[in-house]
Design a protein around this motif. Structure first.
Motif, PDB file in Angstrom:
ATOM      1  N   UNK A 288      29.124 -18.152 -30.714  1.00 40.53           N
ATOM      2  CA  UNK A 288      28.444 -16.863 -30.860  1.00 40.53           C
ATOM      3  C   UNK A 288      27.051 -17.041 -31.467  1.00 40.53           C
ATOM      4  N   UNK A 289      26.757 -18.266 -31.925  1.00 42.33           N
ATOM      5  CA  UNK A 289      25.426 -18.552 -32.478  1.00 42.33           C
ATOM      6  C   UNK A 289      24.502 -18.995 -31.341  1.00 42.33           C
ATOM      7  N   UNK A 290      23.335 -18.380 -31.259  1.00 48.08           N
ATOM      8  CA  UNK A 290      22.310 -18.744 -30.273  1.00 48.08           C
ATOM      9  C   UNK A 290      21.999 -20.238 -30.398  1.00 48.08           C
ATOM     10  N   UNK A 291      22.112 -20.963 -29.301  1.00 50.38           N
ATOM     11  CA  UNK A 291      21.804 -22.395 -29.331  1.00 50.38           C
ATOM     12  C   UNK A 291      23.023 -23.285 -29.511  1.00 50.38           C
TER      13      UNK A 291
ATOM     14  N   UNK B 240      35.253 -28.695 -39.343  1.00 44.59           N
ATOM     15  CA  UNK B 240      34.699 -27.371 -39.624  1.00 44.59           C
ATOM     16  C   UNK B 240      35.452 -26.323 -38.808  1.00 44.59           C
ATOM     17  N   UNK B 241      35.694 -25.144 -39.401  1.00 43.61           N
ATOM     18  CA  UNK B 241      36.475 -24.101 -38.735  1.00 43.61           C
ATOM     19  C   UNK B 241      35.761 -22.756 -38.656  1.00 43.61           C
ATOM     20  N   UNK B 242      34.915 -22.463 -39.638  1.00 46.52           N
ATOM     21  CA  UNK B 242      34.243 -21.158 -39.661  1.00 46.52           C
ATOM     22  C   UNK B 242      32.728 -21.341 -39.763  1.00 46.52           C
ATOM     23  N   UNK B 243      31.985 -20.258 -39.490  1.00 44.46           N
ATOM     24  CA  UNK B 243      30.517 -20.319 -39.604  1.00 44.46           C
ATOM     25  C   UNK B 243      30.091 -20.514 -41.058  1.00 44.46           C
ATOM     26  N   UNK B 244      30.879 -19.974 -41.990  1.00 47.37           N
ATOM     27  CA  UNK B 244      30.581 -20.164 -43.413  1.00 47.37           C
ATOM     28  C   UNK B 244      30.614 -21.655 -43.744  1.00 47.37           C
TER      29      UNK B 244
ATOM     30  N   UNK C 154      27.548 -23.325 -42.269  1.00 46.21           N
ATOM     31  CA  UNK C 154      26.343 -23.029 -43.051  1.00 46.21           C
ATOM     32  C   UNK C 154      26.325 -23.804 -44.368  1.00 46.21           C
ATOM     33  N   UNK C 155      27.533 -23.998 -44.951  1.00 47.66           N
ATOM     34  CA  UNK C 155      27.623 -24.692 -46.243  1.00 47.66           C
ATOM     35  C   UNK C 155      27.426 -26.206 -46.115  1.00 47.66           C
ATOM     36  N   UNK C 156      27.619 -26.732 -44.921  1.00 50.73           N
ATOM     37  CA  UNK C 156      27.511 -28.178 -44.711  1.00 50.73           C
ATOM     38  C   UNK C 156      26.054 -28.602 -44.561  1.00 50.73           C
ATOM     39  N   UNK C 157      25.500 -29.159 -45.637  1.00 48.09           N
ATOM     40  CA  UNK C 157      24.071 -29.476 -45.637  1.00 48.09           C
ATOM     41  C   UNK C 157      23.764 -30.786 -44.907  1.00 48.09           C
ATOM     42  N   UNK C 158      24.792 -31.511 -44.495  1.00 46.62           N
ATOM     43  CA  UNK C 158      24.551 -32.773 -43.784  1.00 46.62           C
ATOM     44  C   UNK C 158      24.263 -32.538 -42.301  1.00 46.62           C
ATOM     45  N   UNK C 159      24.602 -31.328 -41.799  1.00 47.48           N
ATOM     46  CA  UNK C 159      24.409 -31.045 -40.375  1.00 47.48           C
ATOM     47  C   UNK C 159      22.936 -30.934 -40.029  1.00 47.48           C
TER      48      UNK C 159
ATOM     49  N   UNK D  98      16.551 -24.130 -32.292  1.00 50.05           N
ATOM     50  CA  UNK D  98      17.197 -22.972 -31.684  1.00 50.05           C
ATOM     51  C   UNK D  98      18.363 -22.487 -32.546  1.00 50.05           C
ATOM     52  N   UNK D  99      19.192 -23.417 -33.024  1.00 47.51           N
ATOM     53  CA  UNK D  99      20.350 -23.051 -33.847  1.00 47.51           C
ATOM     54  C   UNK D  99      19.921 -22.469 -35.192  1.00 47.51           C
ATOM     55  N   UNK D 100      18.832 -22.999 -35.766  1.00 39.46           N
ATOM     56  CA  UNK D 100      18.325 -22.443 -37.024  1.00 39.46           C
ATOM     57  C   UNK D 100      17.951 -20.979 -36.834  1.00 39.46           C
ATOM     58  N   UNK D 101      17.260 -20.700 -35.725  1.00 42.35           N
ATOM     59  CA  UNK D 101      16.897 -19.313 -35.415  1.00 42.35           C
ATOM     60  C   UNK D 101      18.165 -18.491 -35.188  1.00 42.35           C
ATOM     61  N   UNK D 102      19.148 -19.082 -34.548  1.00 43.45           N
ATOM     62  CA  UNK D 102      20.422 -18.417 -34.284  1.00 43.45           C
ATOM     63  C   UNK D 102      21.108 -17.962 -35.567  1.00 43.45           C
ATOM     64  N   UNK D 103      21.103 -18.816 -36.598  1.00 39.72           N
ATOM     65  CA  UNK D 103      21.702 -18.449 -37.886  1.00 39.72           C
ATOM     66  C   UNK D 103      20.838 -17.437 -38.631  1.00 39.72           C
TER      67      UNK D 103
END
Ligand code: CTP
Ligand code: MN
Ligand code: MN
Ligand code: MN
Length: 368
Positions: free
Chosen positions: A116-119, A133-137, A140-145, A150-155
């Protein structure tokens, strides 16, 4: 019981481009279940089973009556055993236990959130899921990713982007895009395609086709102003190349998957704009909107219009029909006749249908 005397199941074509499918769906109960099944197979990259359910959904969307007995689907195309099992259970139990299982499935739920996230597509979702990983939270919390631009804009614009685009918003954006394009190219033609051209009242984005009549192609247009986020993909079209045979091929037009900043009408005003409302500095007075801009050379305009109007299933079936029934190859750029070894020119969608030997289907009848 609705009486439909002209309806003969065995005469229904297996190709949705030989059917007229409006938004009036009598079998939503069934097609919603099929679409969940199809999406789950898409997440598992099982294209065959995915298409089987999408084709079945498309046939039931076309039916001029609600299915209430197994006898109602007798003789219809695309009704394989897996599909019939789902229909039978919905008729008997009111719902499908398989579709219900899928919608409660952990992997399906995670993929649904991730995509559901753009990109973010199936490949990225697969990677995140394998990382645990299972949820968007959690994402978002995983700083190693390492997220793409495009995905940054999506979030960043997530909440706006998952809320549907209304017809009013589409009309407002359409005016803005037309005005902007016309300041650079006064003769340009700007057309809304996608779901809104098929008569839908909401969409996940707004699709535009832009062409400049005459010989000159302007590849500078997309590089000028107005966008919050824009990923410009340069044209890779090569003259005389054969149309692509892939089922869901990307075309080679210069295009832009953009996010536009649309200022909402102020209180006591109902005009949208892309300029700021200065007296409302505290509240967010704009909405991020996904816009697809596609630039096409004028001689390919009809093919691009047909391809980008969709629906996706309608487009797939047009290409499948061209290949299997006509020995032709169709994509968003051209139609190639393999017997005659010639490209068939078309100045309108009607001409493309004629080349294919098909009756014309209006855009609002392409909701397959
Ligand atoms: N399309 C395409 N090539 C792409 C992307 C999309 O030909 N690279 C086509 C799709 O097949 C579809 C149409 O463009 O038929 C519009 O795509 P999309 O915006 O995803 O779907 P809509 O039908 O407009 O539905 P929605 O309201 O969800 O946007
Ligand atoms: Mn769209
Ligand atoms: Mn879509
Ligand atoms: Mn789109």
């Amino acid at each position: 019981e609705p009486e439909v005397p002209s309806f003969i199941a065995s005469k229904v074509s297996q190709y949705s481009c030989q059917r007229k499918t409006t938004l009036n769906n009598y079998n939503k109960k069934f097609t919603d279940a099929f679409e969940i099944m199809a999406e789950n197979y898409e997440f598992k990259e099982n294209e065959i089973f995915c298409l089987e359910f999408l084709r079945a959904a498309s046939v039931l969307k076309f039916l001029p009556f609600p299915v209430t007995r197994m006898k109602d689907i007798q003789g219809l195309p695309c009704m394989g055993d897996r599909v019939r099992d789902v229909i039978e259970e919905i008729i008997e139990e009111g719902e499908s236990s398989r579709a219900k299982e899928v919608s409660n499935d952990e992997r399906y739920k995670s993929f649904k959130q991730f995509t559901s996230v753009f990109g973010v597509g199936v490949k990225t979702s697969e990677k995140w899921y394998r990382m645990g990983l299972r949820t968007l939270e959690e994402v978002k919390a995983d700083k190693t990713l390492k997220l793409s631009k495009m995905q940054k804009a999506g979030f960043l614009y997530y909440e706006d982007l998952i809320s549907c685009v209304s017809k009013a918003e589409a009309d407002a954006v359409s005016l803005i895009v037309k005005n902007t394009v016309c300041t650079f190219l006064p003769d340009a033609l700007v057309t809304i395609t996608g779901g809104f051209r098929r008569g839908k009242s909401t969409g996940h984005d707004i699709d535009f086709l832009i062409t400049n009549p005459g010989p000159e192609e302007d590849d500078e247009l997309l590089h000028k102003g107005l966008l919050l986020y824009c990923d410009i993909i340069e044209s890779t079209f090569v003259k005389e190349q054969l149309p692509s045979r892939k089922v869901d091929a990307m075309d080679n037009f210069q295009k832009c998957f953009a996010i536009l900043k649309l200022y909402q009408p102020r209180v006591n005003s109902n005009s949208y704009s892309t300029s700021k409302n200065f007296d409302m500095a505290e509240v967010k007075d704009w909405k991020a909107i996904r816009v697809d801009l596609v630039i096409t050379p004028f001689e390919q305009y009809a093919y691009a219009l047909l391809g980008w109007t969709g629906s996706r299933q309608f487009g797939r079936d047009l290409r499948r029909y061209a290949t299997h029934e006509k020995k032709m190859i169709l994509d968003n750029h051209a139609l190639y006749d393999r017997r005659e070894r010639i490209f068939l020119k078309a100045g309108s969608e009607e001409e493309i249908f004629t080349h294919l030997g098909l009756d014309y289907v209006e855009p609002w009848e392409r909701n397959a």
